[in-house]
Design a protein around this motif. Structure first.
Motif, PDB file in Angstrom:
ATOM      1  N   PRO A 102       0.149 -70.161  27.881  1.00 30.61           N
ATOM      2  CA  PRO A 102       1.069 -71.223  27.232  1.00 30.61           C
ATOM      3  C   PRO A 102       2.488 -71.025  27.301  1.00 30.61           C
ATOM      4  O   PRO A 102       2.967 -69.916  27.378  1.00 30.61           O
ATOM      5  N   LEU A 103       3.251 -72.133  27.441  1.00 29.50           N
ATOM      6  CA  LEU A 103       4.674 -71.899  27.726  1.00 29.50           C
ATOM      7  C   LEU A 103       5.497 -72.935  26.896  1.00 29.50           C
ATOM      8  O   LEU A 103       4.877 -74.121  26.619  1.00 29.50           O
ATOM      9  N   SER A 104       6.706 -72.445  26.465  1.00 28.49           N
ATOM     10  CA  SER A 104       7.356 -73.502  25.579  1.00 28.49           C
ATOM     11  C   SER A 104       8.282 -74.874  26.439  1.00 28.49           C
ATOM     12  O   SER A 104       8.362 -75.753  26.011  1.00 28.49           O
ATOM     13  N   SER A 105       8.460 -74.474  27.720  1.00 32.92           N
ATOM     14  CA  SER A 105       9.025 -75.658  28.539  1.00 32.92           C
ATOM     15  C   SER A 105       8.464 -75.665  29.980  1.00 32.92           C
ATOM     16  O   SER A 105       7.914 -74.679  30.289  1.00 32.92           O
ATOM     17  N   ARG A 106       8.618 -76.589  30.566  1.00 30.32           N
ATOM     18  CA  ARG A 106       8.348 -76.630  32.158  1.00 30.32           C
ATOM     19  C   ARG A 106       9.270 -75.617  32.740  1.00 30.32           C
ATOM     20  O   ARG A 106       8.536 -74.977  33.753  1.00 30.32           O
ATOM     21  N   ARG A 107      10.431 -75.534  32.577  1.00 26.54           N
ATOM     22  CA  ARG A 107      11.379 -74.738  33.145  1.00 26.54           C
ATOM     23  C   ARG A 107      10.883 -73.302  33.112  1.00 26.54           C
ATOM     24  O   ARG A 107      10.692 -72.314  34.187  1.00 26.54           O
ATOM     25  N   SER A 108      10.444 -72.638  32.167  1.00 32.40           N
ATOM     26  CA  SER A 108      10.033 -71.173  31.867  1.00 32.40           C
ATOM     27  C   SER A 108       8.601 -71.107  32.529  1.00 32.40           C
ATOM     28  O   SER A 108       8.250 -70.388  33.117  1.00 32.40           O
ATOM     29  N   GLY A 109       7.783 -72.368  32.615  1.00 35.67           N
ATOM     30  CA  GLY A 109       6.565 -72.100  33.336  1.00 35.67           C
ATOM     31  C   GLY A 109       6.880 -71.907  35.052  1.00 35.67           C
ATOM     32  O   GLY A 109       6.222 -71.047  35.442  1.00 35.67           O
ATOM     33  N   GLU A 110       7.727 -72.603  35.422  1.00 33.17           N
ATOM     34  CA  GLU A 110       8.275 -72.617  36.878  1.00 33.17           C
ATOM     35  C   GLU A 110       8.672 -71.356  37.251  1.00 33.17           C
ATOM     36  O   GLU A 110       8.614 -70.594  38.287  1.00 33.17           O
ATOM     37  N   GLU A 111       9.418 -70.566  36.007  1.00 33.19           N
ATOM     38  CA  GLU A 111       9.969 -69.361  36.641  1.00 33.19           C
ATOM     39  C   GLU A 111       8.846 -67.983  36.233  1.00 33.19           C
ATOM     40  O   GLU A 111       8.777 -67.303  37.300  1.00 33.19           O
ATOM     41  N   ILE A 117     -14.713 -57.611   6.882  1.00 38.16           N
ATOM     42  CA  ILE A 117     -13.448 -56.869   6.188  1.00 38.16           C
ATOM     43  C   ILE A 117     -12.267 -57.479   6.824  1.00 38.16           C
ATOM     44  O   ILE A 117     -11.226 -57.308   5.821  1.00 38.16           O
ATOM     45  N   ILE A 118     -12.361 -58.254   7.947  1.00 33.72           N
ATOM     46  CA  ILE A 118     -10.986 -58.612   8.435  1.00 33.72           C
ATOM     47  C   ILE A 118     -10.237 -59.849   7.465  1.00 33.72           C
ATOM     48  O   ILE A 118     -11.132 -60.695   6.909  1.00 33.72           O
ATOM     49  N   GLN A 119      -9.116 -59.958   7.444  1.00 32.28           N
ATOM     50  CA  GLN A 119      -8.389 -60.720   6.649  1.00 32.28           C
ATOM     51  C   GLN A 119      -7.903 -61.727   7.914  1.00 32.28           C
ATOM     52  O   GLN A 119      -7.038 -61.345   8.517  1.00 32.28           O
ATOM     53  N   PRO A 120      -8.524 -62.874   7.945  1.00 30.27           N
ATOM     54  CA  PRO A 120      -8.520 -63.998   8.951  1.00 30.27           C
ATOM     55  C   PRO A 120      -6.758 -64.322   8.982  1.00 30.27           C
ATOM     56  O   PRO A 120      -6.190 -64.546   8.020  1.00 30.27           O
ATOM     57  N   GLN A 121      -6.511 -64.536  10.166  1.00 27.39           N
ATOM     58  CA  GLN A 121      -4.935 -64.837  10.443  1.00 27.39           C
ATOM     59  C   GLN A 121      -4.760 -65.990  11.692  1.00 27.39           C
ATOM     60  O   GLN A 121      -5.652 -66.021  12.501  1.00 27.39           O
ATOM     61  N   PRO A 122      -3.950 -66.841  11.697  1.00 24.18           N
ATOM     62  CA  PRO A 122      -3.778 -67.740  12.908  1.00 24.18           C
ATOM     63  C   PRO A 122      -3.306 -67.084  14.152  1.00 24.18           C
ATOM     64  O   PRO A 122      -2.525 -66.083  14.077  1.00 24.18           O
ATOM     65  N   ASN A 123      -4.090 -67.379  15.152  1.00 21.58           N
ATOM     66  CA  ASN A 123      -3.475 -66.856  16.427  1.00 21.58           C
ATOM     67  C   ASN A 123      -2.621 -67.478  16.887  1.00 21.58           C
ATOM     68  O   ASN A 123      -2.079 -68.731  16.411  1.00 21.58           O
ATOM     69  N   HIS A 124      -1.721 -67.070  17.689  1.00 25.08           N
ATOM     70  CA  HIS A 124      -0.283 -67.641  18.333  1.00 25.08           C
ATOM     71  C   HIS A 124      -0.328 -66.990  19.439  1.00 25.08           C
ATOM     72  O   HIS A 124      -0.440 -65.607  19.801  1.00 25.08           O
ATOM     73  N   PRO A 125       0.225 -67.630  20.671  1.00 27.03           N
ATOM     74  CA  PRO A 125       0.443 -66.899  22.010  1.00 27.03           C
ATOM     75  C   PRO A 125       1.401 -65.729  22.098  1.00 27.03           C
ATOM     76  O   PRO A 125       1.312 -64.782  22.747  1.00 27.03           O
ATOM     77  N   ASP A 126       2.226 -65.679  21.008  1.00 25.78           N
ATOM     78  CA  ASP A 126       3.620 -64.831  20.633  1.00 25.78           C
ATOM     79  C   ASP A 126       2.674 -63.595  20.545  1.00 25.78           C
ATOM     80  O   ASP A 126       3.028 -62.375  20.884  1.00 25.78           O
ATOM     81  N   ILE A 127       1.776 -63.660  19.473  1.00 26.02           N
ATOM     82  CA  ILE A 127       0.899 -62.338  19.129  1.00 26.02           C
ATOM     83  C   ILE A 127       0.222 -61.721  20.242  1.00 26.02           C
ATOM     84  O   ILE A 127       0.065 -60.627  20.173  1.00 26.02           O
TER      85      ILE A 127
END
Length: 457
Positions: free
Chosen positions: A310-319, A427-437
């Motif tokens: 996943p990417l934040s912008s088209r430009r970053s994807g092209e790079e 035992i796991i503490q569920p957390q939201p997934n995110h591409p940055d992580i």
């Protein structure tokens, strides 16, 4: 005033290896007034190459006291005194980790004679203890034994005091100067109470709102550096003036600190965390297969289908696509960067394996594309990462399931055995997934694989 120290250990890793010997010389600013030295039973095996270096064997330490048996003595000798050592951080870290194992927080100011000697005696060929003592005529007996090295360091320190007492005291008080540059609403006692351990810290304003989140392997040192550096920038001054309290969460290891920092920044969106606040990605690179069996890459707006990246912008994807093609000799047409034509730009420049004119087989192209994408993907879809915890008995565990970050947990390895994914979910503490992580975890696994212990399911 000063506690001049040298230690020997069973290895060079302060987190895993243990002390085998310690020597402490108490110096009142004029002369040494007390000495203490003892072998220490590390309760672990001393490798032959370490014994050859230090002369300390497993047989020599078999009847020696363990660190818990001498902890009170070391604590008493160093209390209220500045630790002095040649490469002070090395010795200090070993000692503080030994205290951590017995449940005691060990925090002392430090003075490094390596750094100090560079200031007072610039231009020498080497500042190692052996070469330095040879250069200035200090006798050094029993090299790589705690008493011999500490005695030489004491003579070196004494010489520097006599040569340039002002520089020595200035260096010793550097920590005091740094701590004097505190935010107007933070007292020195609050900083003194901060741990020199790994974790995430939070700056709060007068209403308790989080305005900045950071992570460090030494929370106290990092926060002091916040207050003492770049203090003329407008943003830095604005943040310092708003800080009314400091909180922290210990994590036990750097990877979990990185993950938790990213997670918390996205949760609280602090005012002064410019980086890391991004929550949404709009574009994605998708992997598709054409009619000829060639796997291609395509950049498009995110869909319900999970993208390769996943990417934040088209430009970053092209790079990213251009970088992938250039660094892996991939056809720019098959990477979605050029429309169909006889030859791609990489081919004319000698950087394409001829996928554009189909002289490379689909199987070979797909294999190379998969290898190029490995840097963005987990090697296994279902696994857990086990790391050090906040205490010697505790461990952390980070869960990855179906290639997605699930969360983390702290557990006692002596009482909790995790061998299946079902046990982990309990035992796991569920957390939201995110591409940055996911990027953080993948990057860390590639950079520091030896620090990680993996459980694959």
């Amino acid at each position: 005033m000063f506690a001049i120290i040298d230690v020997e250990a069973s290895g060079g890793n302060p987190k895993k290896d243990k002390l085998t010997e310690i020597a402490i010389f108490i110096h009142n600013g004029k002369r040494v007034i007390e000495q203490y030295c003892t072998l220490i039973n590390p309760e672990t095996y001393i490798p032959p190459f370490i014994s050859a270096l230090t002369g300390i064997s497993n047989e020599m330490v078999a009847e020696a006291p363990t660190f818990p048996q001498i902890a009170d003595k070391i604590n008493e000798l160093t209390q209220g005194r500045i630790i002095v050592a040649h490469n002070a951080r090395f010795d200090y870290t070993f000692i503080s980790n030994e205290f951590k194992r017995v449940g005691i927080r060990f925090q002392r100011k430090q003075l490094c004679t390596v750094r100090l000697s560079r200031n007072i005696m610039p231009g020498l060929a080497s500042y190692s203890l052996g070469r330095l003592c040879e250069e200035i005529g200090i006798p050094l007996e029993h090299r790589h034994r705690a008493f011999g090295d500490a005695a030489a360091t004491a003579e070196l320190f004494d010489l520097m005091l006599k040569t340039n007492r002002k520089a020595v005291i200035s260096e010793a008080m550097q920590e005091e100067i740094r701590q004097s540059i505190l935010p107007p609403n933070i007292k020195r006692e609050q900083v003194d109470e901060l741990p020199e351990e790994t974790g995430v810290y939070y700056f709060r304003d007068e209403f308790g709102k989080i305005i900045y989140i950071g992570k460090s392997n030494s929370i106290r040192d990092r926060i002091i550096s916040h207050f003492s550096s770049d203090h003329h920038s407008e943003k830095h001054v604005a943040m310092k003036n708003k800080i009314h309290s400091i909180d922290f969460t210990l994590t036990g290891n750097e990877l979990l600190a990185l993950v938790l920092e990213s997670q918390e920044i996205k949760r609280w969106m602090p005012q002064f965390n410019a980086a890391g606040r991004r929550k949404r990605y709009r574009y994605g690179i998708y992997r598709e297969e054409n009619a000829e069996g060639f796997h291609t890459l395509r950049l498009k707006m995110l869909t319900l289908e999970e993208p390769v990246l996943p990417l934040s912008s088209r430009r970053s994807g092209e790079e990213v696509l251009l970088r992938l093609g250039e660094s892996n000799n991939l056809c720019l047409q098959l990477c979605g960067m050029e429309k169909q034509k006889s030859l791609c730009a990489h081919y004319t420049q000698g950087g394409c394996e001829q996928g554009c004119i189909r002289s490379e087989s689909p199987e070979e192209h797909n294999r190379r594309l998969s290898k190029a994408l490995d840097r963005y993907l987990f090697e296994h879809p279902d696994f857990a990462i086990v790391g050090e915890g906040r205490t010697p008995q505790e461990r952390t565990i980070i869960s990855i399931e179906n290639g997605q970050y699930q969360g983390f947990a702290f557990f006692d390895e002596a009482s909790v055995q995790i061998t299946t994914s079902e046990q982990l979910r309990q035992i796991i503490q569920p957390q939201p997934n995110h591409p940055d992580i996911q990027k953080i975890i993948i990057s860390y696994m590639k950079k520091k694989p030896k620090e990680l212990s993996l459980i694959r399911y």
